[in-house]
Design a protein around this motif. Structure first.
Motif, short mmCIF file in Angstrom:
data_model
loop_
_atom_site.label_atom_id
_atom_site.label_comp_id
_atom_site.label_asym_id
_atom_site.label_seq_id
_atom_site.Cartn_x
_atom_site.Cartn_y
_atom_site.Cartn_z
N TYR A 82 -5.69 -1.72 13.05
CA TYR A 82 -5.94 -0.51 13.83
C TYR A 82 -5.42 0.67 13.02
O TYR A 82 -4.70 0.50 12.05
N TRP A 83 -5.82 1.87 13.40
CA TRP A 83 -5.35 3.05 12.68
C TRP A 83 -5.43 4.26 13.61
O TRP A 83 -6.20 4.29 14.57
N ALA A 84 -4.60 5.25 13.30
CA ALA A 84 -4.56 6.48 14.09
C ALA A 84 -5.71 7.38 13.66
O ALA A 84 -6.13 7.37 12.50
N PRO A 85 -6.24 8.19 14.58
CA PRO A 85 -7.33 9.10 14.21
C PRO A 85 -6.84 10.12 13.19
O PRO A 85 -5.70 10.58 13.25
N ASP A 138 1.08 13.77 4.61
CA ASP A 138 -0.25 14.00 4.03
C ASP A 138 -0.51 13.06 2.86
O ASP A 138 -1.63 12.57 2.67
N ALA A 139 0.52 12.81 2.06
CA ALA A 139 0.35 12.02 0.84
C ALA A 139 0.10 10.54 1.11
O ALA A 139 -0.57 9.88 0.30
N VAL A 140 0.63 10.02 2.21
CA VAL A 140 0.57 8.56 2.39
C VAL A 140 -0.22 8.11 3.61
O VAL A 140 -0.48 6.92 3.78
N ALA A 141 -0.59 9.02 4.51
CA ALA A 141 -1.26 8.62 5.75
C ALA A 141 -2.70 8.22 5.49
O ALA A 141 -3.31 8.62 4.49
N GLY A 142 -3.24 7.46 6.41
CA GLY A 142 -4.64 7.05 6.33
C GLY A 142 -4.78 5.55 6.27
O GLY A 142 -3.94 4.85 5.69
N LYS A 143 -5.82 5.03 6.88
CA LYS A 143 -6.00 3.58 6.98
C LYS A 143 -6.23 2.95 5.62
O LYS A 143 -6.74 3.58 4.69
N ALA A 144 -5.83 1.69 5.51
CA ALA A 144 -6.09 0.90 4.31
C ALA A 144 -7.08 -0.21 4.67
O ALA A 144 -7.28 -0.53 5.85
N THR A 167 0.82 -1.21 0.00
CA THR A 167 0.00 0.00 0.00
C THR A 167 0.85 1.26 0.00
O THR A 167 0.54 2.24 -0.69
N LEU A 168 1.94 1.26 0.78
CA LEU A 168 2.76 2.46 0.87
C LEU A 168 3.44 2.75 -0.46
O LEU A 168 3.50 3.91 -0.90
#
Length: 480
Positions: A237-240, A226-232, A103-104
Motif C-alpha cells: 500500500y502507499w500514501a497518495p 521530499d527526497a525519500v517519499a514515494g511508493k516502491a 530502498t530507504l
C-alpha cells in the motif's frame, strides 16, 4: 569552519552547492565531533569514519543533500556491508552484516547524504529508551544521566549534539517522536505507506512502523521527506502523493485551522507531569495567537481501554516473528541467551497467541483506528495538540527487566507511548516539535497530529510555529 556543526542540513548543503565548503570538509568536521563526543554519548556504535571521508571526496550523487553527513539507525537502517545488529547480542555475536541496501538506504544515498556510522537502538526497538545490554546506554546530550529516548535514541543524540545535522529514524509506537522530544529535535512520523520499508519486508508491525529522520529544523524534515517519499515496486500500500513538494509548505500560510488539545492521556494510562502540562497550555495559546481556532478537545475513542490489550496481543506476535526472522538471518534458531530477558518474555507471550487471536487483535486495532480518525474526517478538526510524552526525559536505568518481572520494561514503557502509539495504529502523520524546556532545563516536545495523509498541513503549521517561536539557538551543553 568552526561553526559548521551549528548549521542544519539545508544550510550545509547550500554551502557545498555554492562551493564555499567541500563535502570532505563537512564530513571531516562531523567525524571530528563524533570522536570528541563519542565517549559521552555512546550514540554511534558502528563508525565508518575513514570510509565516509573517502566517500565524500569521491563522485557523490548530485542530490539535495550532497555531501551532508548522516547516520543510519542500527535497527531498520539496512545498508550493504554495514553491521545490522538491531540491539541484539545474537546478531552482534554473529557479526552480521546486511547483504544489500534497502530502498530507504538507496534513497538516502541518492540524496547525496554520506553515512558516517550507525547508531544505537534498544533491542528490536521494543523499549522507548536506548539502553541495550549488547552495546550499553546512549546518553542524552542535555543531561547525560537521562535517556535520549528510543528507539531512535542514538540518532537523536548524535543530531542534538550536532555531530550530524539529521539522522535516520523509525517509528512503530513513537520511536521518531519520543527521541525528538527527549533531545529537543523535530521528529515527523510520516503517514503509513509514505516511505517504503522494503524490500526485505512488505510491511513492519502490520503497517504501524514508518521511517524517516530526526532533524533540527522543519525545512530539513520537509526536504528529506521530499527526497525519500514515494511508493516502491511491490509495496502492499502507499500514501497518495502530495499536491506539491513538501519543501514548498515551509512558509506557506496554513490559514485558520481548527485545533483540539489535551494535556492528559484520555485513557488514564499515565499522569502528565506539571512542567509538561504547562507547556501544552502555552503551546495552545501560541497557536491561538497565530490565528487558529483552538479548543480543549480530542477523539473520544482515545479513552477506549481495549486498545492496549489489542496492541499487546499483536506486539507479542510481532516480536516472536522477529526472533524467528533473525534466526533465518544467522542460520540457527535464536535462544534465550541471545536476547534480553524482556525481549524473550515478550516473544514467549507472542508464541501463545493463535492465528485467530492475532487477527482478532488486528481487527480490534482497525476498529479503534476508524473511530479515532472520525474526529478529523467527520467532526471536522484539522490538528490535535498533545505532549509528545507525558514526562520529562527519564533517567537511565528505569526500563530494565528482572528475573521476577521480565515484562517490567514494557510496563514502564506504557506511560512513554501514551500520546504516540495511537497514530501508528491509525497511520496518521504526527510531528514532535521542540517548543519547551522543563524547569530542569531538559527538552519538552509538543506533538501535532494531522488528518490521514496530510503531512502538508502539519509542515505548514510546524514551520509557522518555528518562525514565531524559534529553537535553533537552543543547544545542549555537548553542542558547544
Amino acid at each position: 569552519m568552526d561553526d559548521l556543526h551549528h548549521l542544519d542540513a539545508t544550510a550545509q548543503a547550500d554551502l557545498v552547492r555554492s562551493g564555499e565548503v567541500s563535502p570532505t570538509e563537512l564530513v571531516s568536521a562531523a567525524v571530528a565531533r563524533a570522536e570528541a563526543t563519542g565517549g559521552d554519548l555512546n550514540a554511534i556504535i558502528h563508525p565508518r569514519y575513514e570510509e565516509a571521508v573517502a566517500e565524500a571526496g569521491g563522485d557523490l550523487p548530485d542530490g539535495p543533500f550532497r555531501g551532508v553527513p548522516f547516520v543510519l539507525k542500527d535497527l531498520d537502517g539496512t545498508a550493504a556491508g554495514l553491521p545490522l545488529h538491531m540491539g541484539t547480542k545474537v546478531l552482534r555475536d554473529h557479526g552480521y552484516r546486511a547483504p544489500a541496501d534497502d530502498t530507504l538506504a538507496e534513497r538516502f544515498r541518492a540524496a547525496g547524504l554520506v553515512v558516517i556510522g550507525k547508531t544505537n537502538t534498544p533491542e528490536l526497538g521494543l523499549i522507548p529508551s536506548t539502553e541495550p545490554e549488547a552495546t550499553g546506554p546512549t546518553h542524552n546530550p542535555w543531561d547525560l544521566t537521562r535517556t535520549a529516548g528510543g528507539s531512535s535514541g542514538g540518532s537523536a543524540a548524535a543530531v542534538a549534539a550536532e555531530v550530524v545535522p539529521m539522522g535516520h529514524a523509525g517509528d512503530g509506537g513513537g520511536s521518531i517522536r519520543i527521541p525528538a522530544s527527549c533531545c529537543g529535535l523535530v521528529g515527523l512520523k510520516p503517514s503509513r505507506g509514505r516511505v517504503p520499508v522494503g524490500p526485505e519486508v512488505g510491511e513492519a508491525w502490520a503497517g504501524l512502523v514508518t521511517r524517516l529522520a530526526v532533524t533540527r529544523s522543519v525545512r530539513d524534515t520537509a526536504a528529506v521527506l521530499d527526497a525519500v517519499a514515494g511508493k516502491a515496486v511491490g509495496d502492499p500500500y502507499w500514501a497518495p502523493p502530495p499536491a506539491r513538494p513538501y519543501a514548498e509548505e515551509v512558509g506557506a500560510d496554513p490559514g485558520s485551522l481548527r485545533i483540539g488539545w489535551i494535556s492528559q492521556p484520555p485513557d488514564g494510562s499515565a499522569e502528565t507531569e506539571p512542567d509538561v502540562a504547562l507547556a501544552v497550555g502555552r503551546t495552545a495559546a501560541a497557536l491561538e495567537a497565530l490565528g487558529h481556532r483552538v479548543e480543549q478537545a480530542a477523539p473520544p475513542a482515545l479513552a477506549d481501554g481495549s486498545f492496549v490489550a489489542h496492541f499487546l496481543t499483536c506486539f507479542g506476535a510481532w516480536t516472536a516473528r522477529e526472533l524467528d526472522r533473525i534466526g533465518e538471518m544467522v542460520g540457527e534458531p535464536v535462544t534465550e541467551a541471545g536476547v534480553e530477558r524482556g525481549t524473550w518474555a515478550i516473544a514467549e507471550m507472542g508464541r501463545t497467541v493463535t492465528a485467530a487471536q492475532y487477527l482478532a487483535g488486528l481487527e480490534g486495532l482497525h476498529r479503534a483506528a476508524r473511530a479515532i480518525i472520525g474526529w478529523w474526517e467527520v467532526d471536522g478538526f484539522d490538528l490535535l495538540l498533545t505532549p509528545t510524552i507525558p514526562e520529562v526525559p527519564p533517567t537511565l536505568g528505569q526500563f530494565g527487566s528482572t528475573p521476577d518481572e521480565p515484562l517490567a520494561g514494557v510496563v514502564r514503557s506504557t506511560a512513554m507511548v501514551a500520546f504516540c502509539a495511537a497514530y501508528n495504529v491509525t497511520g496518521q502523520p504526527a510531528i514532535s516539535l521542540p517548543l519547551a524546556r522543563s524547569t530542569a532545563g531538559v527538552p519538552v516536545g509538543m506533538q501535532l497530529v494531522g488528518a490521514p495523509a496530510c503531512e502538508d498541513v502539519l509542515l505548514r503549521v510546524a514551520a509557522q510555529v518555528e518562525a514565531a517561536h524559534p529553537w535553533a539557538d537552543r543547544r545542549p551543553p555537548l553542542a558547544g
